[in-house]
Design an enzyme around this catalytic site. Structure first.
Site, short mmCIF file in Angstrom:
data_model
loop_
_atom_site.label_atom_id
_atom_site.label_comp_id
_atom_site.label_asym_id
_atom_site.label_seq_id
_atom_site.Cartn_x
_atom_site.Cartn_y
_atom_site.Cartn_z
N CYS A 1 0.57 -1.07 0.37
CA CYS A 1 0.44 0.26 0.20
C CYS A 1 0.84 1.16 0.09
CB CYS A 1 -1.42 -0.38 1.46
SG CYS A 1 -1.71 1.85 1.81
N GLU B 1 0.53 -0.81 -7.48
CA GLU B 1 0.70 0.48 -6.42
C GLU B 1 2.48 1.05 -6.03
OE1 GLU B 1 -1.21 1.23 -3.36
OE2 GLU B 1 -3.43 -0.27 -4.26
#
Length: 236
Positions: free
Chosen positions: A78, A121
């Site tokens: 993340c 990501e």
């Protein structure tokens, strides 16, 4: 307090959404089979509404960047916590949450969460090599996530969470590969048998994530952060 609750609710909802989207798309397909011919098409225009000013240090978010600066792009799960780990480093000019390593042009967060863009990501780091060496960025990379858990960091699962280093030039590519060999030895010396699965390649294509992702943990200090290292130091 209302702002804090709202942003934590947003983080929870987004986590549920991404797990649903990823699970829905991959029920009947192997996400590892995503390629240029079957990835989501995306769009020609870049995402709009992204601030031109870094929320933490006030520097530029878009080119041109100061002469002599370089870029490095890292995938460590993340991107919220990843970005914070890099903006704290002296010599880093700017950091940008975004998507890279895949095929879809100008993807959205929702599209990336399906696993059908091929993107990870990532955080792009603009840094001054006179103030901070690329090796220092690599050290931060290896020590602050688990590169042995393929397509997963903690509870976050899927190809968008893969460990990745996307390099600006051949020199950085060689340094990144050598650092992986070194950290694999560091892990082995500490009795950790997992094999590093980090994707390392030349790739200068970067797509900015939506504005609410940029410097997220500065705007929402109590927000979600999944960063967990192995506890093993990288001896570059």
């Amino acid at each position: 307090q209302h702002y804090y609750i709202t942003n934590n609710l947003r983080a929870t909802c987004m986590s549920i959404l991404k797990n649903f989207l990823f699970g829905f798309v991959t029920m009947g397909a192997n996400y590892g089979s995503i390629n240029a011919s079957n990835a989501l098409p995306g769009r020609a225009e870049a995402l709009k509404g992204i601030s031109e000013v870094h929320a933490v240090n006030g520097n530029r978010m878009f080119p041109p960047f100061p002469e002599g600066t370089k870029s490095a792009t890292f995938g460590m799960g993340c991107f919220w916590g990843v970005e914070r780990s890099f903006w704290k480093i002296k010599g880093v000019y700017s950091t940008h949450a975004g998507y890279a390593g895949g095929y879809t042009k100008n993807p959205t967060y929702q599209e990336t969460c399906t696993g059908a863009t091929g993107h990870a990501e990532v955080v792009r780091v603009i840094f001054d090599p006179e103030q901070v060496k690329y090796s220092a960025l690599l050290k931060n990379f290896w020590e602050n996530h688990n590169p042995t858990t393929k397509d997963r960091q903690g509870n976050d699962t899927g190809p968008m969470y893969r460990s990745a280093i996307y390099c600006e030039d051949e020199t950085d590519l060689e340094l990144a590969k050598k650092s992986a060999e070194k950290y694999q030895q560091n892990l082995s010396d500490r009795g950790i048998r997992g094999e590093i699965s980090t994707e390392i390649k030349l790739d200068n294509v970067f797509y900015y994530a939506e504005d609410y992702h940029q410097q997220y943990l500065h705007k929402s200090p109590g927000g979600y952060c999944s960063m967990r290292g192995t506890g093993v130091k990288c001896t570059l």
